[in-house]
Design an enzyme around this catalytic site. Structure first.
Site, short mmCIF file in Angstrom:
data_model
loop_
_atom_site.label_atom_id
_atom_site.label_comp_id
_atom_site.label_asym_id
_atom_site.label_seq_id
_atom_site.Cartn_x
_atom_site.Cartn_y
_atom_site.Cartn_z
N THR A 156 34.55 43.41 53.13
CA THR A 156 34.80 43.65 54.31
C THR A 156 33.84 44.47 55.17
O THR A 156 32.67 44.59 54.59
CB THR A 156 36.14 44.75 54.06
OG1 THR A 156 35.67 46.00 53.65
CG2 THR A 156 37.03 44.16 53.61
N LYS A 177 30.76 37.29 45.08
CA LYS A 177 31.44 38.38 45.75
C LYS A 177 32.94 38.03 46.40
O LYS A 177 32.81 37.35 47.57
CB LYS A 177 30.86 39.17 46.85
CG LYS A 177 31.49 40.82 47.13
CD LYS A 177 30.52 41.55 47.75
CE LYS A 177 31.17 42.88 48.42
NZ LYS A 177 31.33 43.64 47.00
N GLY A 182 33.04 43.43 42.78
CA GLY A 182 34.33 43.57 43.43
C GLY A 182 34.12 44.54 44.70
O GLY A 182 32.87 44.62 45.21
N ALA A 183 35.04 45.14 45.45
CA ALA A 183 35.10 45.71 46.61
C ALA A 183 35.57 47.27 46.46
O ALA A 183 36.78 47.36 45.89
CB ALA A 183 35.70 45.19 47.74
#
Length: 216
Positions: free
Chosen positions: A42, A38, A116-117
């Site tokens: 956040t 990853k 992803g984020a």
């Protein structure tokens, strides 16, 4: 280099980590050593929650990952639960900063799941968005969409973005137990528009095999 899959979604909290865990198990059933990565997480106050979940799951199936630690799995960690651009105060992020961890993990696996984020157009910095990572990593994208009202619009927008960027991908729907209206409000359109589509909780083994075919 291992086979690489980039996990994205139509928004945050749609099911990237849930799906990644299912794919870890599915690829392991196919006899593959699975690694996880990853690049950015956040909302990290102590340990990265999503990255730690992925790491713990992957180690259960691939014990060779025990030589790594969570900082190998999640390169950039920011406390503010926001886009990387905001969480990092708009500072530039050099994508090559991911390379060392990536190669370290790949030495221990046959296939690498990169999560992803948020969605595809979450800003990383002023020059990059999440949709830039699959090409940088030379990965096939697996896009996850939800089954709430509005999923049609969210799905089509993300598919259009992937097509416009000429990125190889597969996609699937993560329907949850409380998505009671899906059959009447959204499913008829999916059945009209697409000859076939994946339901993640039902088709994960077929998804894993199709991803391998797409990578090959």
């Amino acid at each position: 280099m291992s086979k690489r899959i980039f996990i994205s979604a139509t928004n945050t909290d749609v099911g990237k980590t849930y799906t990644s865990k299912l794919l870890i198990a599915a690829f392991s059933r196919l006899g593959l050593r699975v690694g996880v990565y990853k690049p950015i997480e956040t909302g990290v106050t102590a340990l990265p929650v999503d990255g730690s979940t992925l790491f713990e799951t992957a180690r259960q199936y691939n014990p060779s990952l025990e030589v790594l630690d969570i900082h190998d799995i999640v390169t950039l960690q920011f406390p503010l639960p926001a886009s990387p651009f905001v969480a990092n105060e708009g500072k530039p992020i050099d994508l090559s900063s991911f390379d060392a961890a990536l190669h370290k993990i790949e030495a221990l696996c046959d296939i690498l799941i990169i999560e992803g984020a948020g969605g595809l157009f979450v800003p990383i910095d002023d020059q990059h968005m999440m949709i830039d990572l699959p090409r940088y990593f030379n990965a096939v994208t697996f896009l996850i969409s939800h089954c709430n009202l509005g999923c049609i619009n969210d799905t089509l927008l993300s598919l259009h973005a992937l097509d416009t960027h000429k990125l190889p991908y597969l996609w699937g729907l993560n329907c949850k137990d409380n998505d009671h209206g899906f059959k009447t409000t959204s499913l008829p359109y999916y059945q009209h528009r697409f000859q076939n589509f994946y339901r993640i909780n039902r088709d994960i083994d077929a998804i894993a095999k199709a991803l391998l075919d797409t990578i090959s």
